[in-house]
Design a protein around this motif. Structure first.
Motif, short mmCIF file in Angstrom:
data_model
loop_
_atom_site.label_atom_id
_atom_site.label_comp_id
_atom_site.label_asym_id
_atom_site.label_seq_id
_atom_site.Cartn_x
_atom_site.Cartn_y
_atom_site.Cartn_z
N HIS A 366 18.32 1.32 -1.90
CA HIS A 366 17.62 1.14 -0.69
C HIS A 366 16.74 -0.04 -0.48
N GLY A 367 17.32 -1.17 -1.26
CA GLY A 367 16.75 -2.78 -1.01
C GLY A 367 15.25 -2.75 -1.49
N GLN A 368 15.10 -1.94 -2.35
CA GLN A 368 13.76 -2.14 -2.92
C GLN A 368 13.39 -3.22 -4.33
N ALA A 369 12.58 -4.04 -4.14
CA ALA A 369 12.79 -5.09 -4.93
C ALA A 369 12.66 -4.85 -6.46
N ILE A 370 11.92 -3.84 -6.86
CA ILE A 370 11.80 -3.32 -8.09
C ILE A 370 12.22 -1.84 -8.28
N ASP A 371 12.75 -1.54 -9.49
CA ASP A 371 12.96 -0.60 -9.85
C ASP A 371 11.80 0.27 -10.83
N TRP A 372 10.67 0.95 -10.36
CA TRP A 372 9.65 1.00 -10.89
C TRP A 372 9.60 2.11 -12.44
N GLU A 373 10.71 3.05 -11.87
CA GLU A 373 10.74 3.72 -13.13
C GLU A 373 11.27 3.20 -14.25
N ARG A 374 12.27 2.23 -14.21
CA ARG A 374 12.71 1.33 -15.22
C ARG A 374 11.63 0.47 -15.80
N LEU A 375 10.89 0.24 -15.00
CA LEU A 375 9.81 -0.81 -15.39
C LEU A 375 8.88 -0.31 -16.20
N TRP A 376 8.61 1.06 -15.92
CA TRP A 376 7.57 1.89 -16.58
C TRP A 376 8.08 2.25 -17.90
N LYS A 434 -5.11 10.72 -2.57
CA LYS A 434 -5.66 9.88 -1.68
C LYS A 434 -4.12 9.12 -1.04
N THR A 435 -4.41 8.62 0.17
CA THR A 435 -3.28 8.08 0.97
C THR A 435 -2.99 6.64 0.29
N THR A 436 -1.92 6.33 0.63
CA THR A 436 -1.42 4.61 0.05
C THR A 436 -2.43 3.78 0.21
N THR A 437 -2.82 3.64 1.61
CA THR A 437 -3.66 2.47 1.85
C THR A 437 -5.07 2.75 1.11
N ASP A 438 -5.47 3.94 0.77
CA ASP A 438 -6.79 3.88 0.10
C ASP A 438 -6.38 3.60 -1.32
N ARG A 439 -5.39 3.93 -1.91
CA ARG A 439 -5.01 3.48 -3.17
C ARG A 439 -4.89 2.03 -3.39
N LEU A 440 -4.32 1.32 -2.28
CA LEU A 440 -4.20 0.16 -2.08
C LEU A 440 -5.60 -0.62 -2.39
N ALA A 441 -6.71 -0.08 -1.79
CA ALA A 441 -7.93 -0.65 -1.64
C ALA A 441 -8.50 -0.52 -3.04
N SER A 442 -8.11 0.65 -3.85
CA SER A 442 -9.04 0.95 -5.16
C SER A 442 -8.21 0.19 -6.22
N SER A 447 -2.47 -9.94 -3.00
CA SER A 447 -2.07 -9.95 -1.61
C SER A 447 -0.96 -10.63 -1.29
N THR A 448 -0.43 -11.41 -2.27
CA THR A 448 0.82 -12.20 -2.07
C THR A 448 2.09 -11.54 -2.24
N TRP A 449 1.97 -10.43 -2.66
CA TRP A 449 3.07 -9.55 -2.83
C TRP A 449 3.44 -8.86 -1.34
N PRO A 450 4.64 -8.53 -0.99
CA PRO A 450 5.11 -8.05 0.12
C PRO A 450 4.43 -6.71 0.37
N GLU A 451 4.04 -6.38 1.60
CA GLU A 451 3.45 -5.15 1.72
C GLU A 451 3.88 -3.92 1.10
N ARG A 452 5.46 -4.09 1.46
CA ARG A 452 6.19 -2.73 0.76
C ARG A 452 6.08 -2.54 -0.60
N VAL A 453 6.13 -3.57 -1.30
CA VAL A 453 6.01 -3.61 -2.81
C VAL A 453 4.76 -3.53 -3.33
N ARG A 454 3.71 -3.70 -2.33
CA ARG A 454 2.31 -3.40 -2.84
C ARG A 454 1.94 -2.10 -2.76
N GLU A 455 2.55 -1.20 -1.70
CA GLU A 455 2.48 0.10 -1.51
C GLU A 455 3.36 0.70 -2.58
N ALA A 456 4.42 0.40 -2.96
CA ALA A 456 5.12 0.97 -3.96
C ALA A 456 4.46 0.96 -5.40
#
Lengths: 959, 211
Positions: A366-376, A434-442, A447-456
């Motif tokens: 689905h066009g995601q830049a990073i495979d998080w599972e594999r990264l972890w 918490k919601t993703t936005t809350d998580r992003l804050a904590s 902030s240079t990462w694309p928004e979707r990547v930051r969320e993910a």
């Protein structure tokens, strides 16, 4: 399937591994898997050794990146503990478990081992690994062998019996459905006729039957059966092919349905008329092994022929479509400021794909830049084996120290505070909710990462729980590196790539139509014809559909509301509500008398309106009569004049309980008193009875077509209950609270939005031009993207959304939706040469000659025609001399070595016309660097350069 | 007692009025978010409308801009189903005498051809916008498919063109007749900033030039 190789002694094992590969590599003998009574090695170790036997992979830190998880075909569940051993797990290039098959070493999936090797260790490592595996496989096959014979597909006696039983059962059920249909006791499915309902039932029963036969057959097959091995490893064929060979071929479909009657209500002359049985409809109960009888063979050929014709027709169609895509998109490229521009520097997208990432570099689905599972997985492995890995490095002197994992990527975008050892990120349980936005804050994510990547990233960190600072650092560095690599390069021919990325998969789409998800009987055009409709921006599409969500109304169930709204929308004509009608002659009068089907009308939510008010013949007229009157253009009744029925229409309940609609055409003709009217028709005998009868029967025909409820533009409305978790895949999801949706076969989006009870903000239409008219160009663009992606997804084809977005942006960038046709492209482009090279060559050339047009030779087609470099990639950059600097002299400093002219750095993105008023601007060092432009020749210190980053007519100077 | 035809009409007009007010608010005119103005409940509206003898003229509004007080806008509700020249002339007189330059006319079905011509002739002097009732029953900018549109000021537009080193014609375009462009009443040459939510980027900003 190498890993199925049994445990074997040292000689056999190392023989397998090494002597077959001559001097290609020198494997290291691992610890034996079994130590006693004699040391034995497994096939999995063999595989691991072959993957690891690369000098680059000797580096523990690179090896650590080779992690891969893939569920192979026979996967049952429980991940690594899968009973079929079909879950392949690779950690640090070591096969932990699973039988390696197509999904691990194939090219289809992004979780494949070879893909990971290619991404993390480079193409050479992947190629070498493939080479070793290929050599091994071919040697192994020539020694051990693999063969396929008739025995493989011979069904057992038990299977034959079980199959016969199932067939008998299913046939009986089909027969009972047919009987119900004949007796008229079948409950029609919503929005279907009886016939369609029957077909639906039969289709369901028979496809279940084939499914069951297939299941039986697979249970019956031994895992070492050659056919099974081929299917499960993904080498060739599928389980369906096996069950067709062994058990049952199944239903043959032509045009998406069972075989149609072509011989007077029957499919072939061998059947009685009106036969609806499975055999007569093209069900093939035999297997390929048993052989088909003549009739079955005939039907099978019909279906086969359709497939061939479809492929032949589709190839031509998609080929042409691809050519048009290419012509429309060929000169789109990423400019140095990150925008996507056409050859005359018009902006199509302000940032490519929205995030400026290259679809080619996307790691996950689905066009995601990073495979998080594999990264972890990598981070975890590194963590657990840090000591071991370091130890290994120290011990083996042959390992060359590669570049460190943590590389300096220039001025880091990671705040230093995050990399200090004191940083310890802990996540309490409460925070996980918490919601993703809350998580992003904590979470301190750059902030240079694309928004979707930051969320993910935040999401994946949050689900991991506490991290220690080393993990945190690794995470940041790895993500940063992956993102750096994923950025799209300026000059990329994104248009051409998009054209091919959409064009190629559309050739794979089979079958013309599909049944609509959730609701049968709503046949929506799918596949290539639908894609064609969309990209041509066709004015009249074949199956327009409006999807409407419902308003939330307190104290009212959604289903009830949905029914009410359906009544308001769905077009019902008088003919559908009437049971029968006749012309009634009275002594001096004649009128039309209809008996209404009260039960049906009430089911449909129609107020027929025999109420007290009406009995008193009050001035209030029921909506039904009002509607009829409005359509007949009959004058409204005069409220002062009673009885109201004297105005020509009346609803009336007879003593026997039936409800009658009575129409006096003469009464409406002139709204006088009844007796006066009577006289006008009969008394002077100006018309004969035949005339009156003709008049009445004409009226009768017209009456039956009148709309009694709903909107005439809406043919059919079906309720669809969404599963609670369903969401539209493209980002905007429907609100799940109201799970009932209305699907209307209509393109009248505005009327549906305006209807009360419908939530106007959630009405969608699959007709892009209608959306453009009602909601504007932006909504049309979104709809276009959504429709193309959904059509592709329905055929199991995934295309990166960035390509489709670019196509949609190109189609809508002029302010109106332009099709990718000769008319649309004609409006998108001005270049005569380009248009002439597309279609209607002579017309364009003639027109240009007549009007003395000029062509700037900026686009790809024009450049190719003129034999000049195309303005894409490195061809986009050109070196020119500034005019005032070199005066009137034409100097080619580069070639002649004359440096007397002053060159000044200039970056232009509006390549054309900058000598006509565009000022020259200094560029930042970064931009100059990125221009890929190196001025090698020695130049006097005061000399300056002109960088033209987007081609322009000045490009000519340097060449 | 009102007949159900009348009830229906009242509801329609209430919805239209609300959309109009939201539209004016989004264009920067003074609209109060109170129960007396924007949030006027249906019952009260029906009451007022009945009291005014169910005359559409009673809905006529005149609003001031929040910042530029001299910028006023009229909203007319002609009573004819197909509006002729005569009411248009009348509205013109009114605009002239009160020195208002903009007006919105909410028609039920349409204009007669002559009236259309008359409106076109008035265009350079007054800025007349025509809306059909059916287009105003629903505020399209609230629709899920419609991203946020904002009109840029001349200053912002200049900054944008400088930022990307663009000429006006190199921007993506939006037609003046686009439903959303009409909602904001923009004129040729203005730039609309569009903030989409995107699957890949989360938020994506684009601009379109009104042509």
């Amino acid at each position: 399937m190498f890993s199925t190789v049994d445990r074997q002694p040292r000689s056999a094992w190392s023989g397998r591994l090494s002597h077959r590969h001559q001097q290609l590599f020198q494997p290291r003998l691992p610890e034996p898997a079994v130590l006693h009574p004699e040391p034995l090695w497994t096939g999995k170790q063999l595989f691991s050794a072959m993957v690891q036997a690369d000098e680059l992979l000797a580096n523990a830190e690179i090896r650590a990146l080779i992690c891969c998880d893939a569920a192979e075909k026979g996967y049952i569940g429980d991940k690594c503990w899968c009973p079929a051993d079909a879950y392949v797990c690779v950690r640090a290039a070591e096969l932990v478990c699973g039988q390696v098959a197509k999904r691990t070493i194939g090219a289809q999936s992004k979780s494949a081992l070879l893909y990971v090797l290619h991404r993390e260790a480079g193409p050479m490592v992947a190629a070498r690994c493939m080479n070793r595996l290929a050599r091994f496989a071919s040697r192994w096959l020539s020694e051990y062998g693999f063969s396929f014979g008739i025995d493989e597909v011979r069904p057992s006696v038990a299977l034959e019996q079980a199959k016969a039983e199932r067939i008998h059962d299913a046939y009986r059920q089909v027969q009972s459905a047919i009987d119900r249909y004949r007796q008229g006791t079948m409950r029609p499915r919503p929005g279907c006729t009886d016939e369609e309902t029957l077909e639906w039932h039969i289709h369901r029963l028979l496809s279940d039957l084939r499914e069951q036969a297939g299941q039986l057959c697979l249970q019956d097959m031994a895992p070492e059966n050659a056919a099974m091995i081929m299917a499960m490893s993904g080498a060739k064929g599928s389980t369906i092919n096996i069950s067709q060979m062994v058990a049952c071929v199944g239903q043959q479909t032509v045009n998406g349905t069972r075989v149609r009657s072509g011989f007077q209500q029957r499919t072939l002359p061998h059947f009685p008329r009106g036969d609806k049985s499975p055999e007569a409809g093209g069900f093939v109960a035999n297997s390929f092994y048993a052989g088909m009888n003549a009739i079955e063979f005939f039907f099978h050929s019909m279906a086969g022929r359709e497939g061939l014709v479809d492929t032949a027709v589709k190839t031509a169609e998609t080929g042409y479509m691809q050519r048009r895509f290419m012509k429309a998109l060929e000169d789109l490229r990423v400019a140095y400021d990150g925008t996507v521009r056409t050859s005359n520097a018009g902006v199509v997208q302000f940032r490519y794909g929205g995030d400026g990432l290259d679809p080619l570099e996307m790691e996950a689905m689905h066009g995601q830049a990073i495979d998080w599972e594999r990264l972890w997985n990598t981070i975890q492995w590194l963590d657990a084996h840090e000591a071991v890995a370091l130890d290994a490095q120290v011990r083996s002197p042959t390992v060359r120290r590669e570049e460190p994992l943590v590389r300096d990527t220039g001025p880091s975008t990671i705040p230093t505070s995050m990399l200090t050892p004191t940083r310890l990120l802990t996540m309490e349980n409460s925070e996980r909710n918490k919601t993703t936005t809350d998580r992003l804050a904590s979470i301190p994510i750059p902030s240079t990462w694309p928004e979707r990547v930051r969320e993910a990233a935040a999401e994946s960190i949050a689900t991991r729980g506490p991290l220690h600072d080393r993990q945190w650092q690794r995470f940041m560095v790895l993500v940063e590196r992956k993102l750096q690599r994923a950025l799209i390069q300026p000059g990329t021919a994104v248009g051409a790539i998009a054209a091919q990325s959409i064009g190629e998969p559309s050739t794979q789409m089979t079958l013309k139509t599909f049944h609509f998800a959730g609701v049968a009987s709503m046949n929506i055009t799918q596949g290539v014809p639908r894609i064609k409709e969309l990209v041509n921006a066709t004015r009249h599409i074949s199956t327009p559909l409006v999807t409407a969500a419902l308003d939330k109304v307190p104290n009212r169930s959604t289903l009830e509301l949905a029914r009410a709204v359906r009544t308001r929308l769905e077009c019902r004509r008088l003919g559908q509500v009437v049971r029968y009608g006749e012309i009634r002659w009275q002594r001096q009068d004649a009128y039309l008398d209809y008996v209404l089907d009260e039960v049906f009308a009430q089911e449909q939510g129609l107020v027929v309106g025999v109420n007290k008010a009406l009995k008193r013949e009050d001035a209030v007229e029921v909506p039904l009569l009002r509607r009829l009157r409005a359509q007949l253009h009959w004058p409204a009744p005069d409220p002062t004049q009673r009885p109201i029925s004297s105005s020509g229409l009346r609803i009336h309940r007879e003593v026997d309980g039936t409800v009658h609609l009575q129409v006096w055409p003469t009464a409406a003709a002139d709204c006088g008193t009844r007796s006066a009217r009577r006289s006008s028709l009969f008394s002077d005998r100006r018309t004969s009875f035949q005339d009156i009868e003709r008049e009445l029967s004409q009226l009768q025909r017209r009456l039956l077509e009148l709309v009694v409820s709903g909107l005439p533009s809406i043919r059919r409305v079906v309720l669809s209950q969404l599963p609670p978790s369903a969401s539209v895949s493209d980002g905007f999801s429907l609100d799940h609270a109201s799970s009932v949706q209305l699907l209307a076969e209509s393109e009248d989006m505005r009327s549906i939005m305006n209807t009360e009870g419908v939530d106007p903000t959630r009405v969608f239409c699959n007709h892009v031009l209608v959306v453009e008219r009602v909601l504007g160009i932006e909504a049309a663009r979104t709809t276009m993207v959504k429709e193309i992606l959904e059509t592709m997804a329905a055929h199991g084809v995934t295309v990166d959304a960035r390509h489709v977005n670019l196509l949609a942006d190109m189609m809508t960038f002029g302010g109106e939706v332009l099709g990718i046709t000769r008319f649309g492209i004609g409006k998108m482009r001005q270049s005569t040469l380009m248009l002439a090279s597309f279609e209607k060559t002579v017309d364009h050339l003639f027109e240009a000659a007549l009007r003395t047009r000029s062509d700037r030779i900026q686009g790809v087609s024009e450049r190719v025609i003129m034999g000049r470099p195309v303005p894409l990639g490195t061809g986009m950059v050109s070196v020119g001399l500034s005019e005032e600097a070199c005066g009137q002299r034409t100097i080619d400093g580069h070639r002649t070595g004359v440096h007397s002219c002053a060159l000044r750095p200039v970056a232009t993105v509006d390549g054309n016309d900058h000598h006509q008023g565009g000022e020259e601007r200094a560029v930042s060092t970064l931009q100059v660097q990125r221009a890929h432009l190196v001025w090698h020749r020695a130049r006097p210190p005061e000399s300056q350069l002109v960088y033209e980053t987007c081609s322009g007519d000045r490009a000519g100077y340097a060449r | 007692m009102a007949t159900d035809v009348q009830v229906e009409e009242t509801r329609r007009l209430h919805r239209v009025r609300r959309t109009i007010l939201e539209m004016l608010r989004d264009r920067g005119y003074l609209v109060l978010p109170t129960k007396t103005d924007l949030e006027l409940p249906l019952e009260e509206f029906a009451h007022k409308f009945d009291a005014a003898g169910r005359a559409r003229e009673s809905l006529t509004m005149l609003r001031q801009h929040r910042v530029d007080r001299s910028n006023q806008i009229y909203v007319f509700f002609p009573k004819e189903e197909k509006v002729g020249v005569k009411p248009i002339r009348e509205y013109c007189m009114r605009l002239e005498t009160e020195n208002v330059l903009r007006a919105i006319i909410v028609v039920q079905t349409g204009l007669t051809p002559i009236a259309k011509q008359a409106v076109a002739e008035l265009q350079p002097r007054f800025h007349l916008e025509l809306f059909q009732e059916a287009e105003l029953l629903v505020n399209i900018t609230k629709h899920q498919l419609v991203p946020r549109h904002e009109v840029l000021t001349a200053e912002q537009k200049k900054t944008l063109l400088r930022r990307y080193q663009l000429k006006e014609t190199q921007l993506p375009r939006i037609l003046q007749s686009d439903p959303v462009a009409r909602y904001f009443g923009v004129t040729r040459g203005q730039v609309i900033k569009i903030t989409r939510s995107s699957e890949t980027a989360g938020r994506y900003v684009t601009y379109r030039l009104v042509v």
